[in-house]
Design a protein around this motif. Structure first.
Motif, PDB file in Angstrom:
ATOM      1  N   THR A 100       8.800   1.486  -2.360  1.00  0.00           N
ATOM      2  CA  THR A 100       7.384   1.653  -2.718  1.00  0.00           C
ATOM      3  C   THR A 100       6.648   0.333  -2.915  1.00  0.00           C
ATOM      4  O   THR A 100       5.517   0.327  -3.388  1.00  0.00           O
ATOM      5  CB  THR A 100       7.257   2.488  -4.001  1.00  0.00           C
ATOM      6  OG1 THR A 100       7.962   1.841  -5.070  1.00  0.00           O
ATOM      7  CG2 THR A 100       7.814   3.887  -3.789  1.00  0.00           C
ATOM      8  N   VAL A 136       3.949   2.882   0.373  1.00  0.00           N
ATOM      9  CA  VAL A 136       4.161   4.330   0.341  1.00  0.00           C
ATOM     10  C   VAL A 136       3.645   4.853  -0.998  1.00  0.00           C
ATOM     11  O   VAL A 136       4.127   4.441  -2.056  1.00  0.00           O
ATOM     12  CB  VAL A 136       5.644   4.676   0.521  1.00  0.00           C
ATOM     13  CG1 VAL A 136       5.852   6.182   0.421  1.00  0.00           C
ATOM     14  CG2 VAL A 136       6.161   4.151   1.856  1.00  0.00           C
ATOM     15  N   PHE A 142       5.433  11.311   3.248  1.00  0.00           N
ATOM     16  CA  PHE A 142       6.041  10.332   4.140  1.00  0.00           C
ATOM     17  C   PHE A 142       7.285  10.908   4.798  1.00  0.00           C
ATOM     18  O   PHE A 142       7.511  10.739   6.006  1.00  0.00           O
ATOM     19  CB  PHE A 142       6.365   9.077   3.342  1.00  0.00           C
ATOM     20  CG  PHE A 142       6.972   7.966   4.139  1.00  0.00           C
ATOM     21  CD1 PHE A 142       6.557   7.696   5.432  1.00  0.00           C
ATOM     22  CD2 PHE A 142       7.972   7.176   3.600  1.00  0.00           C
ATOM     23  CE1 PHE A 142       7.123   6.664   6.174  1.00  0.00           C
ATOM     24  CE2 PHE A 142       8.542   6.147   4.328  1.00  0.00           C
ATOM     25  CZ  PHE A 142       8.118   5.908   5.615  1.00  0.00           C
ATOM     26  N   PHE A 208       0.690   7.002   2.963  1.00  0.00           N
ATOM     27  CA  PHE A 208       0.502   5.579   2.727  1.00  0.00           C
ATOM     28  C   PHE A 208      -0.780   5.330   1.938  1.00  0.00           C
ATOM     29  O   PHE A 208      -1.695   6.160   1.912  1.00  0.00           O
ATOM     30  CB  PHE A 208       0.420   4.800   4.047  1.00  0.00           C
ATOM     31  CG  PHE A 208       1.686   4.800   4.847  1.00  0.00           C
ATOM     32  CD1 PHE A 208       2.911   4.835   4.226  1.00  0.00           C
ATOM     33  CD2 PHE A 208       1.648   4.762   6.235  1.00  0.00           C
ATOM     34  CE1 PHE A 208       4.088   4.834   4.970  1.00  0.00           C
ATOM     35  CE2 PHE A 208       2.805   4.767   6.985  1.00  0.00           C
ATOM     36  CZ  PHE A 208       4.031   4.805   6.345  1.00  0.00           C
TER      37      PHE A 208
END
Length: 380
Positions: A100, A136, A142, A208
């Motif tokens: 992340t 992310v 995702f 995103f």
């Protein structure tokens, strides 16, 4: 050896991941036959999120910390009960680690020129490049939209698609801005901010978040830049006639310095003399034109307010009707504003102009500003 592997595979796992590559976005933890045992320890570090998939479905998303996983796989017992499937447990579980952190310094650039209409140069082709950063923000989206069940996933897998999305949005933004090409440099920050806002929704569809977007350079084609350089040179030179005369004088001087003999030198001298005479005549004529006195300007005229005849602007009386040119004015009977004499209504308050007041008692006519009747003294 087979028995040893059997018992080795029944130990409770400690599941963790340390990123060895700065571009890795997703990593699936390798477990033998994807059989994560009941009570396995899951360690999630900062800048990581772990997605636990149990029996084909997303069971949970774990944030940084220590967690214990609960599955259908019990050490040894589940393996012994799986003899129908060749001792292969039907209860599959996987852990996907999602990075992340921000992926910075991602480059974008125009592979083909952007066609746009410029108010000064007409149709031009624009090229540009810059950088952007993203991370992310929704691991579940995702997983579902991009990497699926891949064992690993990095920025190279999605770089081309994100770059095309950015170029599509910026092309539309540049065309809508209608900023002249010469002024684009002073709007880099504003265009970068607007481009980032325009990309937020597009990036969110893949889980995103775009954290930054910068325009480093916007350039014009080489031909347009050369034309701009020529225009700049002309602006520096100033008066082109004076510059042409200066160039002619320089050429004449160089010709006169030619020491070659014979008829060539004689012809050069004759040509130099003729050129000098023409240049001097042109300069003299130009000076005469510049110093010639200008004819006096015709005095301004206006229309007479009474007969509409054309008279001088500073005239006090009309030579046609003999009336004064100055417009007669009066005061409004209501708001006291200055109005044209004889007006029926005031242009400021719209009140009707009463010229005389009639006494309600004796009927005598009084002035418009009178407060009492001049004959009987009645209050008006």
């Amino acid at each position: 050896m087979g028995i040893f592997n059997f018992f080795k595979g029944q130990f409770i796992e400690v599941i963790e991941w340390t990123d060895q590559n700065s571009n890795t976005m997703v990593y699936r933890f390798p477990v033998q036959n994807n059989e994560i045992k009941m009570g396995a320890s899951l360690i999630v570090r900062e800048s990581q999120v772990a997605i636990f998939v149990n029996e084909g479905e997303i069971a949970d998303v774990f944030t940084p910390g220590h967690h214990v996983l609960y599955t259908q796989n019990l050490p040894i017992l589940t393996k012994l009960k799986s003899w129908k499937t060749g001792f292969n447990s039907p209860f599959k579980a996987e852990v996907y680690f999602v990075n992340t952190k921000q992926f910075i310094n991602q480059k974008w650039g125009t592979s083909n020129p952007i066609m746009m209409r410029d108010p000064e140069f007409g149709m031009i082709r624009l090229r540009g490049y810059g950088i952007y950063s993203y991370k992310v923000s929704d691991p579940v989206v995702f997983l579902k939209e991009l990497f699926g069940t891949s064992g690993s996933y990095d920025t190279e897998n999605v770089e081309s698609h994100l770059k095309k999305m950015i170029l599509s949005g910026l092309t539309d933004l540049f065309a809508e801005s209608k900023i002249p090409a010469l002024d684009l440099a002073m709007y880099y920050d504003e265009l970068s901010t607007q481009g980032k806002e325009k990309m937020k929704e597009r990036f969110a569809k893949f889980g995103f978040e775009i954290t930054s977007l910068y325009i480093e350079n916007l350039s014009l084609p080489k031909e347009v830049e050369q034309a701009m350089d020529k225009r700049t040179t002309m602006g520096v030179l100033g008066d082109m006639n004076t510059y042409t005369q200066f160039q002619a004088a320089e050429a004449i001087r160089e010709a006169a310095r030619n020491e070659g003999g014979g008829m060539a030198a004689t012809g050069a001298g004759i040509g130099a003399g003729a050129a000098i005479g023409n240049a001097m005549a042109g300069a003299f004529t130009s000076n005469q034109q510049n110093t010639a006195p200008s004819s006096p300007a015709e005095p301004a005229k206006i229309a007479c307010p009474h007969c509409q005849a054309q008279i001088r602007a500073n005239a006090k009386f009309c030579p046609e009707c003999g009336k004064t040119v100055k417009e007669q004015t009066a005061s409004c009977t209501s708001c006291k504003a200055t109005i044209k004499e004889g007006s029926k209504f005031c242009g400021e308050c719209g009140a009707q102009q009463v010229t005389e007041k009639k006494c309600p008692s004796c009927g005598m006519l009084n002035g418009p500003t009178a407060k009492f009747c001049g004959d009987c003294g009645e209050n008006l």
